[in-house]
Design a protein around this motif. Structure first.
Motif, PDB file in Angstrom:
ATOM      1  N   PHE A   1       0.832  -1.195   0.000  1.00  0.00           N
ATOM      2  CA  PHE A   1       0.000   0.000   0.000  1.00  0.00           C
ATOM      3  C   PHE A   1       0.874   1.255   0.000  1.00  0.00           C
ATOM      4  N   HIS A   2       1.937   1.250   0.775  1.00  0.00           N
ATOM      5  CA  HIS A   2       2.860   2.385   0.828  1.00  0.00           C
ATOM      6  C   HIS A   2       3.495   2.622  -0.551  1.00  0.00           C
ATOM      7  N   ARG A   3       3.917   1.549  -1.198  1.00  0.00           N
ATOM      8  CA  ARG A   3       4.496   1.665  -2.546  1.00  0.00           C
ATOM      9  C   ARG A   3       3.473   2.236  -3.531  1.00  0.00           C
ATOM     10  N   TYR A   4       2.243   1.739  -3.426  1.00  0.00           N
ATOM     11  CA  TYR A   4       1.179   2.209  -4.319  1.00  0.00           C
ATOM     12  C   TYR A   4       0.940   3.703  -4.133  1.00  0.00           C
ATOM     13  N   LEU A   5       0.851   4.142  -2.875  1.00  0.00           N
ATOM     14  CA  LEU A   5       0.619   5.566  -2.603  1.00  0.00           C
ATOM     15  C   LEU A   5       1.782   6.412  -3.121  1.00  0.00           C
ATOM     16  N   ASN A   6       2.988   5.950  -2.905  1.00  0.00           N
ATOM     17  CA  ASN A   6       4.158   6.685  -3.404  1.00  0.00           C
ATOM     18  C   ASN A   6       4.131   6.782  -4.928  1.00  0.00           C
ATOM     19  N   GLN A   7       3.754   5.714  -5.590  1.00  0.00           N
ATOM     20  CA  GLN A   7       3.670   5.715  -7.048  1.00  0.00           C
ATOM     21  C   GLN A   7       2.597   6.714  -7.514  1.00  0.00           C
ATOM     22  N   CYS A   8       1.461   6.725  -6.852  1.00  0.00           N
ATOM     23  CA  CYS A   8       0.399   7.666  -7.213  1.00  0.00           C
ATOM     24  C   CYS A   8       0.867   9.103  -7.034  1.00  0.00           C
ATOM     25  N   LEU A   9       1.556   9.365  -5.936  1.00  0.00           N
ATOM     26  CA  LEU A   9       2.062  10.723  -5.698  1.00  0.00           C
ATOM     27  C   LEU A   9       3.097  11.120  -6.736  1.00  0.00           C
ATOM     28  N   ASP A  10       3.983  10.197  -7.107  1.00  0.00           N
ATOM     29  CA  ASP A  10       4.993  10.474  -8.120  1.00  0.00           C
ATOM     30  C   ASP A  10       4.359  10.817  -9.469  1.00  0.00           C
ATOM     31  N   GLU A  11       3.277  10.094  -9.805  1.00  0.00           N
ATOM     32  CA  GLU A  11       2.593  10.331 -11.079  1.00  0.00           C
ATOM     33  C   GLU A  11       1.905  11.696 -11.104  1.00  0.00           C
ATOM     34  N   ARG A  12       1.473  12.162  -9.954  1.00  0.00           N
ATOM     35  CA  ARG A  12       0.775  13.465  -9.899  1.00  0.00           C
ATOM     36  C   ARG A  12       1.753  14.620  -9.955  1.00  0.00           C
ATOM     37  N   LEU A  13       3.020  14.392  -9.582  1.00  0.00           N
ATOM     38  CA  LEU A  13       4.002  15.490  -9.559  1.00  0.00           C
ATOM     39  C   LEU A  13       4.615  15.712 -10.879  1.00  0.00           C
TER      40      LEU A  13
END
Length: 87
Positions: free
Chosen positions: A75-87
């Motif tokens: 879940f932590h990896r998924y959230l980090n990936q989502c945040l990276d995609e938004r930046l």
């Protein structure tokens, strides 16, 4: 419940199951004072198919990846990936 029955349940799809026979997870009470193995056995006695249940009107299938990663790590990896995609 036999290992063969569990294998059939595990390999079932949403189309294979009778949604009306599934337990609603909101109605399941787990005795937290029992050891983990006994809680699992108790749940399996309650659920006709331990891989499927309902949460209200939503049907859920439980499955596990063949990995040593914990759910929290994924879940932590998924959230980090989502945040990276938004930046």
């Amino acid at each position: 419940m036999t290992l063969g029955e569990l294998e059939v349940f595990r390999n079932s799809s949403f189309e294979d199951i009778d949604k009306d026979k599934l337990i609603d997870i909101n109605n399941v009470i787990i005795n937290q004072s029992l050891p983990k193995e006994e809680r699992i056995i108790d749940f399996m006695k309650t659920a006709e198919n331990p891989y499927f249940f309902k949460c209200g009107n939503v049907v859920v299938k439980v499955s596990f990846a063949d990995t040593d990663l914990k759910l929290e790590e994924c879940f932590h990896r998924y959230l980090n990936q989502c945040l990276d995609e938004r930046l």
